[in-house]
Write a protein that holds these residues in place. Structure first.
Motif, short mmCIF file in Angstrom:
data_model
loop_
_atom_site.label_atom_id
_atom_site.label_comp_id
_atom_site.label_asym_id
_atom_site.label_seq_id
_atom_site.Cartn_x
_atom_site.Cartn_y
_atom_site.Cartn_z
N LYS A 23 2.00 -4.05 -6.59
CA LYS A 23 1.48 -5.39 -6.29
C LYS A 23 1.43 -5.64 -4.77
O LYS A 23 1.99 -6.61 -4.26
CB LYS A 23 2.29 -6.48 -7.01
N LYS A 24 0.72 -4.76 -4.10
CA LYS A 24 0.56 -4.88 -2.66
C LYS A 24 -0.91 -4.71 -2.29
O LYS A 24 -1.65 -3.96 -2.93
CB LYS A 24 1.41 -3.85 -1.91
N LEU A 25 -1.31 -5.41 -1.22
CA LEU A 25 -2.68 -5.37 -0.74
C LEU A 25 -2.67 -5.09 0.76
O LEU A 25 -1.89 -5.70 1.51
CB LEU A 25 -3.37 -6.72 -1.02
N TYR A 26 -3.52 -4.16 1.18
CA TYR A 26 -3.66 -3.86 2.60
C TYR A 26 -5.14 -3.82 2.96
O TYR A 26 -5.95 -3.23 2.23
CB TYR A 26 -3.02 -2.53 2.96
N ALA A 27 -5.50 -4.45 4.07
CA ALA A 27 -6.88 -4.41 4.55
C ALA A 27 -6.88 -4.28 6.06
O ALA A 27 -6.03 -4.87 6.75
CB ALA A 27 -7.64 -5.66 4.13
N GLN A 28 -7.82 -3.51 6.56
CA GLN A 28 -8.03 -3.42 8.01
C GLN A 28 -9.46 -3.86 8.30
O GLN A 28 -10.42 -3.35 7.72
CB GLN A 28 -7.81 -1.99 8.51
N VAL A 29 -9.58 -4.82 9.21
CA VAL A 29 -10.87 -5.40 9.54
C VAL A 29 -11.11 -5.30 11.03
O VAL A 29 -10.21 -5.58 11.84
CB VAL A 29 -10.94 -6.89 9.09
N LEU A 30 -12.32 -4.91 11.40
CA LEU A 30 -12.74 -4.92 12.80
C LEU A 30 -13.71 -6.07 13.00
O LEU A 30 -14.73 -6.16 12.30
CB LEU A 30 -13.42 -3.60 13.18
N ILE A 31 -13.37 -6.97 13.92
CA ILE A 31 -14.29 -8.05 14.31
C ILE A 31 -14.79 -7.69 15.70
O ILE A 31 -14.03 -7.67 16.66
CB ILE A 31 -13.60 -9.42 14.30
N ASN A 32 -16.06 -7.35 15.79
CA ASN A 32 -16.59 -6.80 17.03
C ASN A 32 -16.57 -7.80 18.18
O ASN A 32 -16.34 -7.41 19.33
CB ASN A 32 -18.01 -6.28 16.80
N ARG A 33 -16.80 -9.05 17.88
CA ARG A 33 -16.81 -10.04 18.96
C ARG A 33 -16.50 -11.43 18.39
O ARG A 33 -17.13 -11.87 17.43
CB ARG A 33 -18.16 -10.07 19.67
N LEU A 34 -15.52 -12.09 18.98
CA LEU A 34 -15.16 -13.46 18.61
C LEU A 34 -15.27 -14.36 19.83
O LEU A 34 -14.90 -13.96 20.94
CB LEU A 34 -13.71 -13.52 18.11
#
Length: 246
Positions: free
Chosen positions: A107-118
């Motif tokens: 019951k674990k969740l992992y995500a990696q997200v790249l936001i190019n520009r904020l």
């Protein structure tokens, strides 16, 4: 340095009762026992992001173009305070899902997200210092961040609703790595142009250390944002519909 943080997001994710709904057309269900389960989840997540960012009222997910944060407060003891109201966050449409891991057994969740520009824009009120840089004023804040890589981890539990099990995230946390940041504050020191320019230059020359002071706000905002999307979907879609046995 100890920070007291307040971040208010009006994202509209359902709390309490949510009507059960089928999988939306932009999300693909992944059978939990298929050999390419992780790859299936990643493909489905990648395909869904452009729609999720635009919002889906049916699943209590608001439009995030832009994301509006009514108020942010960042305090460190009696010597530093920063308040930003009606902060607009632009650029979430540049987000890319790089990794997604659903550990259903633990019951674990992992995500990696790249936001190019904020880009973060809003009226600020600041008093105190970051590093040895004194800061005092009220004006407009503009922070542009290139290359934000966010690692999001959470646990989840299963809750009964309408005779079906639904996932709910718990114990979520986020860490970020930033490639580059640019900052500009108008009207520092009651509009003293020379002092304001010198201070803005000092902030940008030391952007990594300045970002460390703002990191708690950024990580908490991303955590709440991902939680809101997850809660909106999980509150409406049953665990079985998301991850069937076959």
């Amino acid at each position: 340095m100890y920070f007291k943080i307040l971040v208010v997001l009006l994202l509209g994710a359902s709390v309490g009762y949510s009507k059960r709904l089928p999988m939306p057309p932009y999300l693909k269900a992944c059978a939990r026992n298929r050999p390419d389960f992780d790859e299936c989840c990643l493909r489905s997540g990648k395909a869904a992001i452009p729609t999720l960012i635009k919002g889906d009222k049916k699943y209590d997910i608001p439009n995030m173009l832009p994301l509006v944060i009514p108020i942010i407060k960042l305090e460190s003891g009696p010597d530093f305070s920063l308040t930003v109201k009606d902060l607009h966050v632009y650029g979430l449409q540049t987000a890319e899902l790089l990794k997604l891991k659903m550990d259903l057994n633990n019951k674990k969740l992992y995500a990696q997200v790249l936001i190019n520009r904020l880009e973060l824009v809003g009226p600020y009120d600041i008093n105190g210092r970051i590093l040895v840089i004194p800061l005092q004023g009220k004006g407009d804040l503009n922070v542009t961040i290139d290359g934000v890589t966010a690692d999001y981890n959470s646990d989840f539990v299963l809750k009964q609703k309408e005779g079906r099990e639904h996932m709910a995230v718990t114990n979520s946390r986020t860490s970020i790595v930033v490639k580059k940041a640019y900052l500009h504050l108008t009207n520092l020191f009651n509009g003293n142009k020379e002092l304001g320019e010198t201070t803005n230059k000092a902030l940008n020359d030391n952007w990594e250390q300045v970002l460390d002071a703002l990191r708690p706000v950024i990580t908490e905002t991303i955590t709440k944002l991902v939680n809101s999307i997850a809660d909106g979907l999980m509150g409406h879609i049953s665990y079985e519909d998301m991850f069937s046995e076959k």
